[in-house]
Design an enzyme around this catalytic site. Structure first.
Site: not given
Ligand code: 13P
Length: 340
Positions: A177, A219
């Site tokens: 992420e 992500k």
């Protein structure tokens, strides 16, 4: 490392209209959320709140994975079933946040570096034993005057890659992420430029660290105007710019992309996802890993009151279902009125 098995887990997390519930708020963050509704952040209240989310009937049809926090993975339902077992039994794969937060990057004012690599190999082993099959690490990239620096992007990408390699060694799927933050007044164009650079840095480091791309979930943030931008781009433009950026900077081997919501409203985050999934065939699953955009309506409906437990579950169910439809490109704003 068994890449086939990692790939199967990644696909189960975001395949078939499913997405991820990010319920991994650290204790300081969940306290902030509870302060917002006037609820006390006691261990029992935090447990009960998470239980409300996890046991919402029917939501398992739309949720393929749930990200837990260290405290939460050790907690149980009121009937005494450990949360990771409860979730895994229903097909909602249990995951765990393993970074220890973003701290000031020394020598680079306004920029952050995520910590948590020390002892990570042992922690991953423990979490695997508790039932976790994926993990999350969030890098934070701020946009401002003269930032982000190339160094900050590289340092964060390097940490993400070291984390991802350790996860795969432990047979755990890493959610990678790199979050480009929405705060500020920058344009959507500036967001696209920074997101592209952050993704390039991340994939360069993942490759250098020999991370199997088939065994990760990315992500990212959406490409979007800053919250205080003078002229904010509309939903179609956000969807188009985000897809353009991802297609140019995310290799096709990556099985799934699951967006963070990053401060978008619940409805915005759902609409953007649906628009993208309607724009033709994509090389990866394009899904959600929302925290606030899934939880905010549920938190509001619950309001820390036992008598509103069922109302909170209904609100969570509704968002899970609508985001699942968005993953399939079948969501319409008109559905908001009658999806409960
Ligand atoms: P938001 O969807 O609230 O941005 O949270 C997702 C997340 O897990 C951030 O790390």
């Amino acid at each position: 490392m068994n890449v086939k098995e990692l790939n199967a887990v990644a696909k189960a997390m975001v395949g078939k209209g499913k997405g991820i519930l990010a319920a991994d708020e650290s204790s300081p963050t969940i306290k902030k959320r509870f302060d917002g509704i006037g609820a006390a952040s006691t261990e029992e209240n935090r447990r009960r709140y998470r239980e409300m989310l996890f046991t919402a009937k029917g939501a398992e049809a739309y949720i393929g994975g749930v990200i837990l926090y260290d405290e939460t993975i050790r907690q149980s339902t009121s009937k005494g079933v450990p949360f990771p077992k409860y979730l895994n039994d229903l097909g909602m794969i249990a995951g765990i946040k393993v970074d220890t937060g973003a701290k000031a990057l020394a020598g680079f004012p306004g920029e952050l570096i995520t910590e948590g690599l020390d002892g990570l190999r042992d922690r991953l082993k423990e979490y695997y034993g508790m039932g976790a099959r994926f993990a999350k690490w969030r890098a934070v990239i701020n946009i401002g005057k003269d930032i982000p620096s190339e160094f900050c992007l590289r340092a964060n990408a390097h940490a993400l890659a070291r984390y991802a390699a350790l996860c795969q060694e432990a047979q755990i799927v890493p959610i990678v992420e790199p979050e480009v933050i929405m705060d500020g007044d920058h344009s959507i164009g500036r967001c696209e430029e920074v997101t592209a650079a952050a993704l390039d840095a991340v994939f360069a480091e993942l490759q250098a660290h020999r991370v199997a791309l088939e065994g990760i979930v990315l992500k990212p943030n959406m490409v979007i105007s800053a919250t205080k931008a003078p002229k904010r781009a509309g939903p179609e433009e956000v969807a188009k710019a985000t897809l353009r950026c991802l297609k140019a900077h995310v290799p096709a081997e990556v099985p799934g992309i699951a967006f963070l919501s990053g401060g978008q409203t619940a409805e915005e985050a759902t609409l953007h996802l649906s628009l993208m999934n309607r724009m033709g065939k994509l090389p990866w699953e394009l899904s959600f890993s929302y925290g606030r955009a899934l939880q905010a309506p549920a938190l509001e409906a619950w309001h820390g009151k036992e008598g509103q437990f069922a109302a909170g579950q209904k609100a969570l169910y509704k968002r899970a279902k609508l985001n699942s439809l968005a993953h399939l490109g079948k969501y319409e704003s008109a559905m908001e009125a009658d999806a409960a």
